[in-house]
Design a protein around this motif. Structure first.
Motif, PDB file in Angstrom:
ATOM      1  N   GLU A   1       0.918  -1.101  -0.032  1.00 27.88           N
ATOM      2  CA  GLU A   1       0.169  -0.067  -0.048  1.00 27.88           C
ATOM      3  C   GLU A   1       0.796   1.287   0.001  1.00 27.88           C
ATOM      4  O   GLU A   1       0.657   2.160  -0.714  1.00 27.88           O
ATOM      5  N   ALA A   2       2.118   1.174   0.774  1.00 21.48           N
ATOM      6  CA  ALA A   2       2.851   2.261   0.681  1.00 21.48           C
ATOM      7  C   ALA A   2       3.502   2.611  -0.620  1.00 21.48           C
ATOM      8  O   ALA A   2       3.714   3.784  -0.968  1.00 21.48           O
ATOM      9  N   ALA A   3       3.861   1.458  -1.246  1.00 15.95           N
ATOM     10  CA  ALA A   3       4.483   1.439  -2.569  1.00 15.95           C
ATOM     11  C   ALA A   3       3.611   2.147  -3.634  1.00 15.95           C
ATOM     12  O   ALA A   3       3.718   3.119  -4.390  1.00 15.95           O
ATOM     13  N   VAL A   4       2.274   2.159  -3.542  1.00 14.82           N
ATOM     14  CA  VAL A   4       1.190   2.364  -4.407  1.00 14.82           C
ATOM     15  C   VAL A   4       1.169   4.011  -4.028  1.00 14.82           C
ATOM     16  O   VAL A   4       0.895   4.789  -4.864  1.00 14.82           O
TER      17      VAL A   4
ATOM     18  N   VAL B   1      -1.261   2.546  -9.524  1.00 15.71           N
ATOM     19  CA  VAL B   1      -1.374   1.075 -10.126  1.00 15.71           C
ATOM     20  C   VAL B   1      -2.127   0.584  -8.617  1.00 15.71           C
ATOM     21  O   VAL B   1      -2.171   1.475  -7.617  1.00 15.71           O
ATOM     22  N   ARG B   2      -2.508  -0.634  -8.888  1.00 10.90           N
ATOM     23  CA  ARG B   2      -3.085  -1.275  -7.466  1.00 10.90           C
ATOM     24  C   ARG B   2      -2.275  -2.110  -7.002  1.00 10.90           C
ATOM     25  O   ARG B   2      -1.296  -2.742  -7.431  1.00 10.90           O
ATOM     26  N   VAL B   3      -2.430  -2.519  -5.783  1.00  9.29           N
ATOM     27  CA  VAL B   3      -1.559  -3.374  -5.109  1.00  9.29           C
ATOM     28  C   VAL B   3      -1.663  -4.713  -5.682  1.00  9.29           C
ATOM     29  O   VAL B   3      -0.400  -5.381  -5.740  1.00  9.29           O
ATOM     30  N   ASP B   4      -2.675  -5.308  -6.319  1.00 10.14           N
ATOM     31  CA  ASP B   4      -2.734  -6.489  -7.090  1.00 10.14           C
ATOM     32  C   ASP B   4      -1.962  -6.635  -8.384  1.00 10.14           C
ATOM     33  O   ASP B   4      -1.667  -7.634  -8.759  1.00 10.14           O
ATOM     34  N   GLN B   5      -1.392  -5.393  -8.799  1.00  8.26           N
ATOM     35  CA  GLN B   5      -0.383  -5.310 -10.042  1.00  8.26           C
ATOM     36  C   GLN B   5       1.062  -5.397  -9.609  1.00  8.26           C
ATOM     37  O   GLN B   5       1.807  -5.365 -10.475  1.00  8.26           O
ATOM     38  N   LEU B   6       1.223  -5.420  -8.176  1.00 14.04           N
ATOM     39  CA  LEU B   6       2.816  -5.248  -7.771  1.00 14.04           C
ATOM     40  C   LEU B   6       3.203  -6.619  -7.727  1.00 14.04           C
ATOM     41  O   LEU B   6       2.589  -7.466  -7.376  1.00 14.04           O
TER      42      LEU B   6
END
Length: 166
Positions: A45-48, A59-64
């Protein structure tokens, strides 16, 4: 110590880097969009959030996908921080920097061959080496940077480094 997260955002074979200025660095550097994990956030979540703040890209979390886990620790175990480097395809979107820290000056797309020396020049090995290695084609990795004294680790850049597959 604080944990950190960042995103290697990719579009059409190019990666986005941000030009940042930090007091501890002698001059501006190009690096991965990244920052501290805030209370109540997961690293993903922090990365997004950091990617959005520093570039305007979404981007979404599920794309990472996790490409590197980087641990920085003192030899005596008194201090430890973990950084999570993710990768995500970004199909569209324009740059719109809204960095609350005001450290990001610019965001730009680079070919990986252009990005490697720029990221490699960042004067903090735990930030530069894992990202450069991934751009050079390394698979998902776990890095550990161990230093002798927390107070001088950043200034002296004296690290013992180990690396393994995730």
């Amino acid at each position: 110590m604080t944990d950190y997260a960042g995103v290697l955002a990719v579009r059409e074979g190019r990666v986005v880097l941000v030009r940042e200025r930090y007091e501890e660095w002698e001059d501006e550097q190009w690096s991965l969009p990244s920052g501290a994990v805030e209370p109540g956030e997961t690293p993903a979540e922090a990365a997004v959030r950091e990617l959005l703040e520093e570039t305007g890209l979404r981007v979404r979390v599920d794309q990472l996908s996790l490409v590197a886990e980087v641990v920085v620790e003192s030899r005596d175990g008194a201090a430890r921080s973990t950084a999570y480097d993710y990768r995500a395809e970004v199909p569209d979107g324009d740059f719109a920097i809204d960095d609350p820290d005001s450290s990001v000056q610019e965001a730009r797309w680079f070919l990986p061959a252009e990005a490697i020396p720029l990221v490699g020049a960042v004067p903090y090995p735990p930030l530069s080496q894992p990202v450069a290695a991934h751009l050079e084609g390394a698979g998902p990795t776990r890095w550990t940077f161990t230093y002798d004294d927390a107070a001088v680790a950043f200034l002296d850049r004296v690290y013992e480094v180990t690396r393994s597959a995730l």
